[in-house]
Enzyme design. Structure first.
Site, PDB file in Angstrom:
ATOM      1  N   HIS A 199      39.264  37.997  40.957  1.00 41.40           N
ATOM      2  CA  HIS A 199      39.855  39.115  40.218  1.00 41.40           C
ATOM      3  C   HIS A 199      40.444  40.155  41.179  1.00 41.40           C
ATOM      4  CE1 HIS A 199      40.419  42.529  37.572  1.00 41.40           C
ATOM      5  NE2 HIS A 199      39.798  43.232  38.502  1.00 41.40           N
ATOM      6  N   SER A 216      44.137  37.793  36.124  1.00 36.78           N
ATOM      7  CA  SER A 216      43.043  37.021  36.711  1.00 36.78           C
ATOM      8  C   SER A 216      42.275  36.258  35.637  1.00 36.78           C
ATOM      9  CB  SER A 216      42.097  37.939  37.493  1.00 36.78           C
ATOM     10  OG  SER A 216      41.580  38.958  36.657  1.00 36.78           O
TER      11      SER A 216
HETATM   12 FE    FE Z   1      40.011  45.240  38.717  1.00 42.09          FE
END
Ligand code: FE
Ligand code: HBI
Length: 275
Positions: free
Chosen positions: A132, A197
């Site tokens: 992420h 992500s």
């Molecule tokens: Fe973040």
């Protein structure tokens, strides 16, 4: 001198004990286990397949620049690719306290979590991991307007803390840095890290069926958010310069939002115009 009995375990999840006072750690890239790189490659492959249709062009240029399909990136080497905008990547054990987070951003240091999720967490993770933090956030740090905005965001953190407005400042990060959309040639694309992500969120966020509003600072600063589900509403910019231009008036806007009634997550108000 007292020596530590055991060397810091590399890439241990949430290893706050071996972090420095600013919460940074050495990345110890060479010690990352093979399975960590395999998890990265699989996540990377899945997201890359979605980007041509769903991701913003500046983000895609950044991803190409970072060239990180092979495995978990070396943060020092990736920092070299951010020379033009002056950002440095630093490893941290995970979420860090707000004041440390703001201090890093205002110094153009982006904190990247130094562990990766387990295979059973491919689709959903509650806290940020390196996939992420890196694949979501770092590509846009190659964009000058966005890179300058993020530093300015960090610099306003201290003001927000002094004035009881961190909640409002966090809403700006959530809606625009994590879940922002941008209009490009009549199409709406994703640039937010929380979107790009996550495979599910990438498809959901760019679906015209989900409500979208034009970015308006006061609206965003008042809007609460959910952290446990796909977002019910997204805000759309036309240019990363809109975020940068907000910085001058952000302190006053934070105080207005602090003193106003919050808007529940996903609510559409009578005055709102859906895009
Ligand atoms: Fe973040
Ligand atoms: N720490 N590592 C990390 N990453 C974040 O995104 C982060 C954080 N600490 C605090 C924080 N975010 C938020 O409180 C701010 O966006 C306001």
């Amino acid at each position: 001198m007292k020596m530590k009995a055991i060397a810091p375990a590399p890439n241990l999840r949430g290893d706050y004990a071996s972090a420095a006072p600013d919460y940074t750690l050495p990345q110890l890239h060479a010690a990352i286990p093979t399975r960590g790189h395999a998890t990265w490659r699989e996540l990377h492959r899945r997201q890359m397949a979605l980007f041509p249709r769903h991701a913003a062009s500046a983000y895609r240029e950044g991803v190409a620049r970072l060239d990180c399909a092979q495995g978990i990136p070396n943060l020092a080497r990736a920092s070299d690719k951010l020379r033009e905008t002056g950002w440095t990547l630093v490893a941290v054990p995970g979420l860090i306290p707000e004041d440390a987070f703001f201090a890093h951003l205002s110094a153009r240091r982006f904190p990247v979590t130094n562990w990766i999720r387990r295979p059973e967490e491919m689709d959903y993770l509650e806290e940020p991991d390196i996939f992420h933090d890196f694949l979501g956030h770092v590509p846009l740090l190659t964009n000058r307007h966005f890179a300058d905005f993020l530093q300015g965001y960090g610099a306003v953190g201290e003001f927000a803390q002094r004035h009881g407005a961190v909640r409002m400042l966090a809403r700006l990060y959530w809606h625009m840095v994590e879940f922002g959309l941008i209009e490009e040639g009549g199409e709406v694309r994703a640039y937010g890290a929380g979107i790009l992500s996550s495979a599910k969120e990438t498809v959901h966020a760019t679906s015209a069926a989900v409500p979208r509003l034009r970015f308006a600072p006061d609206r965003v600063l008042r809007t609460e958010y959910r952290i446990d589900d796909l977002q019910p509403l997204y805000f759309v910019i036309e240019d990363y310069g809109e975020l940068f231009d907000l910085l001058d008036t952000l302190p006053e806007a934070l105080l207005r939002a602090r003193d106003a009634e919050p808007i529940p997550a996903g609510a559409i108000l009578p005055g709102d115009t859906r895009l």
